[in-house]
Write a protein that holds these residues in place. Sequence first.
Motif, PDB file in Angstrom:
ATOM      1  N   PHE A 132      12.316 -34.642  -0.850  1.00  0.00           N
ATOM      2  CA  PHE A 132      11.308 -34.653   0.216  1.00  0.00           C
ATOM      3  C   PHE A 132      11.331 -33.287   0.912  1.00  0.00           C
ATOM      4  CE2 PHE A 132      12.672 -39.345   0.518  1.00  0.00           C
ATOM      5  CZ  PHE A 132      11.888 -39.678  -0.569  1.00  0.00           C
ATOM      6  N   ARG A 133      10.729 -32.313   0.232  1.00  0.00           N
ATOM      7  CA  ARG A 133      10.779 -30.927   0.695  1.00  0.00           C
ATOM      8  C   ARG A 133       9.372 -30.328   0.729  1.00  0.00           C
ATOM      9  NH1 ARG A 133      15.586 -28.156   0.284  1.00  0.00           N
ATOM     10  NH2 ARG A 133      14.411 -26.248  -0.203  1.00  0.00           N
ATOM     11  N   ALA A 136       7.953 -40.987   4.437  1.00  0.00           N
ATOM     12  CA  ALA A 136       6.570 -41.248   4.842  1.00  0.00           C
ATOM     13  C   ALA A 136       5.802 -39.950   5.063  1.00  0.00           C
ATOM     14  CB  ALA A 136       6.537 -42.107   6.106  1.00  0.00           C
ATOM     15  N   GLU A 137       6.448 -38.961   5.684  1.00  0.00           N
ATOM     16  CA  GLU A 137       5.796 -37.662   5.883  1.00  0.00           C
ATOM     17  C   GLU A 137       5.501 -37.007   4.535  1.00  0.00           C
ATOM     18  OE1 GLU A 137       7.696 -36.166  10.146  1.00  0.00           O
ATOM     19  OE2 GLU A 137       8.890 -35.973   8.304  1.00  0.00           O
ATOM     20  N   PHE A 138       6.445 -37.107   3.619  1.00  0.00           N
ATOM     21  CA  PHE A 138       6.297 -36.538   2.282  1.00  0.00           C
ATOM     22  C   PHE A 138       5.084 -37.144   1.571  1.00  0.00           C
ATOM     23  CE2 PHE A 138       7.562 -36.744  -2.277  1.00  0.00           C
ATOM     24  CZ  PHE A 138       7.677 -35.387  -2.541  1.00  0.00           C
ATOM     25  N   VAL A 139       4.981 -38.464   1.606  1.00  0.00           N
ATOM     26  CA  VAL A 139       3.866 -39.158   0.948  1.00  0.00           C
ATOM     27  C   VAL A 139       2.537 -38.771   1.589  1.00  0.00           C
ATOM     28  CG1 VAL A 139       2.823 -41.415   0.505  1.00  0.00           C
ATOM     29  CG2 VAL A 139       5.295 -41.092   0.191  1.00  0.00           C
ATOM     30  N   ALA A 151      18.367 -33.593  -0.838  1.00  0.00           N
ATOM     31  CA  ALA A 151      18.048 -32.387  -0.061  1.00  0.00           C
ATOM     32  C   ALA A 151      16.764 -32.529   0.763  1.00  0.00           C
ATOM     33  CB  ALA A 151      17.947 -31.183  -0.997  1.00  0.00           C
ATOM     34  N   ALA A 152      16.626 -33.641   1.488  1.00  0.00           N
ATOM     35  CA  ALA A 152      15.387 -33.918   2.225  1.00  0.00           C
ATOM     36  C   ALA A 152      15.194 -32.976   3.403  1.00  0.00           C
ATOM     37  CB  ALA A 152      15.400 -35.361   2.712  1.00  0.00           C
ATOM     38  N   GLU A 153      13.951 -32.532   3.592  1.00  0.00           N
ATOM     39  CA  GLU A 153      13.555 -31.742   4.754  1.00  0.00           C
ATOM     40  C   GLU A 153      12.600 -32.511   5.664  1.00  0.00           C
ATOM     41  OE1 GLU A 153      13.676 -27.233   2.839  1.00  0.00           O
ATOM     42  OE2 GLU A 153      11.749 -28.242   3.104  1.00  0.00           O
ATOM     43  N   MET A 154      12.158 -33.662   5.196  1.00  0.00           N
ATOM     44  CA  MET A 154      11.233 -34.483   5.968  1.00  0.00           C
ATOM     45  C   MET A 154      11.468 -35.935   5.595  1.00  0.00           C
ATOM     46  SD  MET A 154       7.657 -33.757   3.892  1.00  0.00           S
ATOM     47  CE  MET A 154       7.901 -31.999   3.753  1.00  0.00           C
ATOM     48  N   HIS A 214       8.161 -52.674   7.170  1.00  0.00           N
ATOM     49  CA  HIS A 214       6.879 -52.832   7.868  1.00  0.00           C
ATOM     50  C   HIS A 214       6.501 -51.537   8.592  1.00  0.00           C
ATOM     51  CE1 HIS A 214       8.470 -56.903   7.326  1.00  0.00           C
ATOM     52  NE2 HIS A 214       7.214 -57.312   7.314  1.00  0.00           N
ATOM     53  N   LYS A 215       7.474 -50.914   9.252  1.00  0.00           N
ATOM     54  CA  LYS A 215       7.194 -49.661   9.951  1.00  0.00           C
ATOM     55  C   LYS A 215       6.854 -48.553   8.960  1.00  0.00           C
ATOM     56  CE  LYS A 215       9.995 -50.620  14.056  1.00  0.00           C
ATOM     57  NZ  LYS A 215      11.175 -50.202  14.867  1.00  0.00           N
ATOM     58  N   PHE A 216       7.506 -48.574   7.800  1.00  0.00           N
ATOM     59  CA  PHE A 216       7.198 -47.577   6.769  1.00  0.00           C
ATOM     60  C   PHE A 216       5.749 -47.722   6.316  1.00  0.00           C
ATOM     61  CE2 PHE A 216       6.922 -46.286   2.313  1.00  0.00           C
ATOM     62  CZ  PHE A 216       7.391 -44.982   2.390  1.00  0.00           C
TER      63      PHE A 216
END
Length: 277
Positions: free
Chosen positions: A112-113, A153-156, A147-150, A186-188
Amino acid sequence: MKQFVGIGYRKDFGEDFLHSEILQPSFIELAPENWMNIGGYWKKVLRRLSEKYPITAHGLSLSIGSPDELDWNFLEQVKNFLKDYDVTVYSEHLSYSKCDNAHLYDLLPIPFRFDAVKHIVERIKQVQDFLQRKITMEIVSYYTPVAAEMSEAEFVNEIINGSGCNLLLDVNNIYVNAFNHNYDAHKFIDQLPLDKVAYIHMAGHEKVADDLIIDTHGQPIIDPVYKLFEYTINKLETPVPVLLERDFNIPEFEELAFEMSKLENICKKSWSFSYAS
């Protein structure tokens, strides 16, 4: 009455499926890699399937997150298949499955970068331009972030909105990911671009430990996933096709029909405004 639920056709079904009065899907889904350039007996079955049912295609080999160049010869075959069988939806996975020309035979998660977002957005645009249609990308199940940066949900959101493609919601995948990574499913779902949802998958999974679920597509759907499905479709303003996936441990048609009926009843309850006699 209009129906929305289809089923993934498997060769295990054979010709019995074509003559069945038990399984009556509104459409069928095929993996194009398993049917492109096929001949002989299965070519005849495919033609008969296409004459009886609308077809959606769910790809396995696009590897949209790969650093490798897109496989244009493969995409040419896909394009011909979609045209030849009047495929209504072409979906793929937000993952990668090959690198340095090595096929990994699995759907591996993409980090998620921001650089990954830029890379994938450009590749989706190229594929859509080549196929002359929007593609529909599925949020996959994964078992460790890299190595997530976000956030996921933001990535998608960045990819769907940046590329202009549609979204495939596999509700079971979201349930599995939420369980394994300890977040609220549900929040996702609330954070996703739900106006871009064009397709939904439903399937079963297997709980192998108190803190681990494996997405197998080989078990019946469990009640919490049905409930998450109902929550999800109540969020959609426009009905979309819903697919029942069962990749192995294929049961009798009666069991598959029972699951399809449950999904259809939930759709009918949630989307009653769209049903017309």
